[in-house]
Design a protein around this motif. Structure first.
Motif, PDB file in Angstrom:
ATOM      1  N   ARG A   1       0.849  -1.196   0.000  1.00 39.85           N
ATOM      2  CA  ARG A   1       0.000   0.000   0.000  1.00 39.85           C
ATOM      3  C   ARG A   1       0.882   1.242   0.000  1.00 39.85           C
ATOM      4  NH1 ARG A   1      -4.833   1.321   4.364  1.00 39.85           N
ATOM      5  NH2 ARG A   1      -5.437   3.363   3.520  1.00 39.85           N
ATOM      6  N   VAL A   2       0.636   2.140  -0.935  1.00 39.35           N
ATOM      7  CA  VAL A   2       1.440   3.346  -1.105  1.00 39.35           C
ATOM      8  C   VAL A   2       0.542   4.567  -0.984  1.00 39.35           C
ATOM      9  CG1 VAL A   2       2.975   4.619  -2.642  1.00 39.35           C
ATOM     10  CG2 VAL A   2       3.008   2.113  -2.648  1.00 39.35           C
ATOM     11  N   PRO A   3       0.862   5.550  -0.127  1.00 36.35           N
ATOM     12  CA  PRO A   3       0.067   6.784  -0.053  1.00 36.35           C
ATOM     13  C   PRO A   3       0.006   7.475  -1.407  1.00 36.35           C
ATOM     14  CG  PRO A   3       1.592   6.638   1.788  1.00 36.35           C
ATOM     15  CD  PRO A   3       1.964   5.543   0.843  1.00 36.35           C
ATOM     16  N   ARG A   4      -1.174   7.977  -1.765  1.00 40.29           N
ATOM     17  CA  ARG A   4      -1.341   8.600  -3.079  1.00 40.29           C
ATOM     18  C   ARG A   4      -0.436   9.812  -3.268  1.00 40.29           C
ATOM     19  NH1 ARG A   4      -5.928   7.314  -6.038  1.00 40.29           N
ATOM     20  NH2 ARG A   4      -5.878   9.381  -7.001  1.00 40.29           N
ATOM     21  N   ASN A   5      -0.154  10.537  -2.175  1.00 45.15           N
ATOM     22  CA  ASN A   5       0.657  11.743  -2.325  1.00 45.15           C
ATOM     23  C   ASN A   5       2.127  11.448  -2.594  1.00 45.15           C
ATOM     24  OD1 ASN A   5       1.512  10.855   0.172  1.00 45.15           O
ATOM     25  ND2 ASN A   5       0.644  12.565   1.317  1.00 45.15           N
ATOM     26  N   ARG A   6       2.509  10.161  -2.570  1.00 45.30           N
ATOM     27  CA  ARG A   6       3.879   9.797  -2.890  1.00 45.30           C
ATOM     28  C   ARG A   6       4.044   9.346  -4.339  1.00 45.30           C
ATOM     29  NH1 ARG A   6       7.026   5.967   0.870  1.00 45.30           N
ATOM     30  NH2 ARG A   6       8.631   6.827  -0.479  1.00 45.30           N
TER      31      ARG A   6
ATOM     32  N   GLU B   1      -7.055   1.580  -6.640  1.00 45.91           N
ATOM     33  CA  GLU B   1      -7.007   2.933  -6.092  1.00 45.91           C
ATOM     34  C   GLU B   1      -7.989   3.072  -4.938  1.00 45.91           C
ATOM     35  OE1 GLU B   1      -6.832   4.867 -10.432  1.00 45.91           O
ATOM     36  OE2 GLU B   1      -6.472   6.308  -8.813  1.00 45.91           O
TER      37      GLU B   1
ATOM     38  N   ASP C   1      -7.123   7.387  -0.240  1.00 42.62           N
ATOM     39  CA  ASP C   1      -5.893   8.008   0.230  1.00 42.62           C
ATOM     40  C   ASP C   1      -4.633   7.259  -0.165  1.00 42.62           C
ATOM     41  OD1 ASP C   1      -6.345   5.795   1.756  1.00 42.62           O
ATOM     42  OD2 ASP C   1      -5.726   6.721   3.647  1.00 42.62           O
ATOM     43  N   SER C   2      -4.777   6.177  -0.925  1.00 47.97           N
ATOM     44  CA  SER C   2      -3.598   5.369  -1.247  1.00 47.97           C
ATOM     45  C   SER C   2      -3.842   4.525  -2.482  1.00 47.97           C
ATOM     46  CB  SER C   2      -3.222   4.472  -0.061  1.00 47.97           C
ATOM     47  OG  SER C   2      -4.299   3.601   0.250  1.00 47.97           O
TER      48      SER C   2
END
Length: 226
Positions: A23-28, A41, A44-45
């Motif tokens: 799981r990867v934060p969307r802002n990254r 999607e 938030d991630s």
């Protein structure tokens, strides 16, 4: 970081098998490409569906069971890591967290896979002024000057990795307290193996071997990949 994106339908047509979920934060996520298996999607991630080896163990656990590896065995594994580093460089990718925990060994085939690119970045020729990775694997130039060049820092990590393979322990426990001195090796290690470790762990980044120089070193030459 960058993500590689693909359609969902192709992944759902795959036969049932075990996978790894990340799981990867969307802002990254700064860049989209193509993903091998599947992605999902969330608000938030982004959830990534990745390949998972069925019979594997990370090198840290493998070394804990074996204490240390015979030089010939360590050489074969190290050569595979060098090949992974060469491939990353050709893709202009810098992993930044090379350590036994991030290297999986397929116990059936003997093949290694480099995992966890969460600290990765695009490879640049200029110095990095922001650290990412494991502090105990950080090069001395980061500790003393808070900057480093990607390739030189990678070679430093490779030296620590090879030392861990043949000695069964990490040379520096706390990256903040690196005090350089003479490295002591047991008599069972060849001079060629010792020399590679010393060149990788040079205090001066420009004195460290490159990946290509390591590939052509007599100690590494002639080792077939599984």
């Amino acid at each position: 970081m960058g993500l590689r994106r693909a359609g969902v339908s192709s992944a759902r047509s795959l036969p049932c098998s075990q996978v790894a979920i990340k799981r990867v934060p969307r802002n990254r996520v700064r860049h989209w490409g193509e993903l091998l298996l599947e992605w999902l999607e969330l608000p938030d991630s982004v959830v990534l569906v990745l390949e998972r080896l069925e019979w594997c163990q990370d090198l840290l656990g493998f070394l804990a069971e074996r204490r240390f590896l015979p030089e010939e065995e360590a050489r074969g594994l190290f050569c595979q890591v060098l090949e992974a580093m060469r491939h990353c460089a050709s893709c202009r990718v810098l992993h930044r967290d090379i350590k036994p925990e991030n290297i999986l060994l397929d116990l059936a085939s003997g093949q290694l896979k480099l995992i966890d690119f969460g600290c990765g970045a695009f490879l640049q020729d200029t110095a990095y002024a922001r650290f990412a990775g494991t502090l105990s694997y950080s090069p001395p130039e980061w500790i003393h000057h808070q900057c480093y060049h990607g390739q030189a820092a990678t070679i430093w990590s490779l030296g620590l990795l090879l030392y861990h393979l043949v000695m069964g322990k990490h040379l520096f426990r706390r990256g903040q307290e690196v005090i350089w001195g003479q490295i002591l090796f047991p008599q069972r290690l060849s001079q060629e193996c010792q020399d590679i470790i010393k060149r990788c762990l040079s205090m001066q980044p420009l004195d460290r071997s490159s990946v290509e120089e390591l590939f052509h070193d007599p100690w590494v030459q002639g080792v077939p990949l599984p």
